[in-house]
Design a protein around this motif. Structure first.
Motif, PDB file in Angstrom:
ATOM      1  N   GLN A 203      26.187 -54.158 -58.602  1.00 44.80           N
ATOM      2  CA  GLN A 203      24.829 -53.431 -58.482  1.00 44.80           C
ATOM      3  C   GLN A 203      24.240 -52.616 -56.873  1.00 44.80           C
ATOM      4  O   GLN A 203      22.725 -52.949 -57.300  1.00 44.80           O
ATOM      5  CB  GLN A 203      24.190 -55.149 -57.861  1.00 44.80           C
ATOM      6  N   HIS A 204      25.513 -52.139 -56.816  1.00 45.91           N
ATOM      7  CA  HIS A 204      25.109 -51.097 -56.204  1.00 45.91           C
ATOM      8  C   HIS A 204      25.636 -49.558 -56.905  1.00 45.91           C
ATOM      9  O   HIS A 204      27.068 -49.786 -57.065  1.00 45.91           O
ATOM     10  CB  HIS A 204      26.117 -51.091 -54.464  1.00 45.91           C
ATOM     11  N   TYR A 205      25.032 -48.436 -56.740  1.00 46.67           N
ATOM     12  CA  TYR A 205      24.756 -47.602 -57.798  1.00 46.67           C
ATOM     13  C   TYR A 205      25.898 -47.158 -56.630  1.00 46.67           C
ATOM     14  O   TYR A 205      25.678 -46.386 -55.913  1.00 46.67           O
ATOM     15  CB  TYR A 205      23.870 -46.356 -58.113  1.00 46.67           C
TER      16      TYR A 205
ATOM     17  N   ASN B  87      28.507 -48.288 -61.569  1.00 51.39           N
ATOM     18  CA  ASN B  87      27.756 -49.024 -60.017  1.00 51.39           C
ATOM     19  C   ASN B  87      28.838 -50.400 -60.439  1.00 51.39           C
ATOM     20  O   ASN B  87      29.426 -50.998 -61.202  1.00 51.39           O
ATOM     21  CB  ASN B  87      26.530 -49.594 -61.304  1.00 51.39           C
TER      22      ASN B  87
ATOM     23  N   THR C 253      24.085 -48.025 -65.104  1.00 52.42           N
ATOM     24  CA  THR C 253      24.037 -48.391 -64.378  1.00 52.42           C
ATOM     25  C   THR C 253      23.644 -48.667 -63.311  1.00 52.42           C
ATOM     26  O   THR C 253      23.049 -48.426 -62.153  1.00 52.42           O
ATOM     27  CB  THR C 253      25.472 -46.912 -64.203  1.00 52.42           C
ATOM     28  N   SER C 254      22.245 -48.137 -63.658  1.00 51.09           N
ATOM     29  CA  SER C 254      20.289 -48.086 -63.068  1.00 51.09           C
ATOM     30  C   SER C 254      20.864 -47.225 -61.753  1.00 51.09           C
ATOM     31  O   SER C 254      20.415 -47.034 -60.405  1.00 51.09           O
ATOM     32  CB  SER C 254      20.701 -48.942 -61.479  1.00 51.09           C
ATOM     33  N   SER C 255      21.259 -45.504 -62.751  1.00 49.65           N
ATOM     34  CA  SER C 255      20.912 -44.610 -61.985  1.00 49.65           C
ATOM     35  C   SER C 255      19.479 -43.625 -61.610  1.00 49.65           C
ATOM     36  O   SER C 255      19.111 -43.591 -62.931  1.00 49.65           O
ATOM     37  CB  SER C 255      21.321 -43.952 -62.290  1.00 49.65           C
TER      38      SER C 255
END
Length: 278
Positions: A82-84, A79, A62-64
């Protein structure tokens, strides 16, 4: 709206954390269908609703930008487009009687806990479980599979108990794979058996009954072999007439069925009496 889409995404997964979070969010209006849905083993879920993309799962998925301390928590990260967005943190609660179950099983079996979760509960589990239990955390699906292969290469016969898609490969590789499900009617990975989660604490009793069932089957083979040896002996002596053969043939099958029924009922009653006494 975001919680509604998140709950709709979680509904498609049978992972314990997904189900727990879904139960908290299902009060929102759930969408009847998603435009796209995919569950990535060991990582998380991804869905598309209209033009919005939702990812739910591990920090990396989740791109954390989770810190090392956060990695020891049991959490589901989110996410959105594309925004956590953040995470839902869970506190582990173990099933009642799991410590007694491990204590009983440890008397006859070598036990291993191979988990995809972080090692945040390691010290607590060391106190909860009997000594000698091997604890391995942060295990990806491939690592679980390889671990079972390693045990088998050492001559071990492995029974794997799992509860999610992440365990599918390990369940298939093990000599006996048992999937634990809160609802046995929902999707379950390929395995040899499905056990309702509510009776997990009786796993040792299930194993004992299974062994007894195998013994009954083996005795049936012996009984059938003994019966056929006698029949062949009579036939070779020339004393077996066609009428007698026509009578003895169904009697052979009936005797095996009768033996199986009697022994199964006997074992079942014996087991029930023992359970009620405990």
């Amino acid at each position: 709206k975001e919680e509604k889409n998140l709950a709709s995404t979680l509904r498609g997964s049978n992972h314990p954390l997904s189900r727990a979070l879904y139960n908290e969010l299902k009060k929102n209006d759930i969408l009847p269908a998603l435009d796209d849905f995919k569950e990535v083993a060991g990582k998380g879920l991804i869905s598309r609703i209209d033009k919005e993309v939702i990812k739910v799962g591990s920090p990396s998925f989740t791109s954390s930008q989770a810190t090392q301390e956060e990695h020891i928590e049991t959490a589901v990260h989110v996410n959105y487009n594309q925004h956590y967005k953040g995470k839902y943190t869970f506190k582990n609660k173990y099933r009642t009687g799991v410590d007694e179950l491990f204590e009983r099983l440890s008397k006859d079996y070598k036990l291993h806990v191979v988990s995809g979760d972080n090692a945040g509960e390691k010290e607590h589990l060391k106190d909860l479980l009997p000594s000698g239990v091997v604890l391995k955390f942060n295990q990806q699906p491939e690592e679980k599979l390889n671990y079972i292969k390693e045990l088998q290469s050492q001559g071990a016969r492995v029974m794997m108990v799992g509860d999610g898609l992440n365990d599918a490969g390990a369940l298939a590789q093990s000599d006996v794979g048992v999937s634990i499900a809160e609802n046995v009617n929902v999707f379950t990975p390929a395995c040899d058996g499905i056990m309702d989660a509510s009776i997990l604490g009786r796993m040792d009793e299930v194993i004992t009954l299974s062994r007894k069932a195998v013994n009954i089957i083996n005795w049936c083979f012996i009984l059938s072999l003994f019966y056929n040896i006698i029949g062949i002996s009579i036939a070779l002596s020339g004393n077996l007439t066609p009428v007698m053969a026509a009578i003895l043939m169904p009697v052979s099958s009936l005797s095996v069925v009768a033996f199986t029924t009697i022994m199964t009922n006997y074992m079942g009653r014996k087991f029930s009496n023992k359970t009620s006494q405990n």
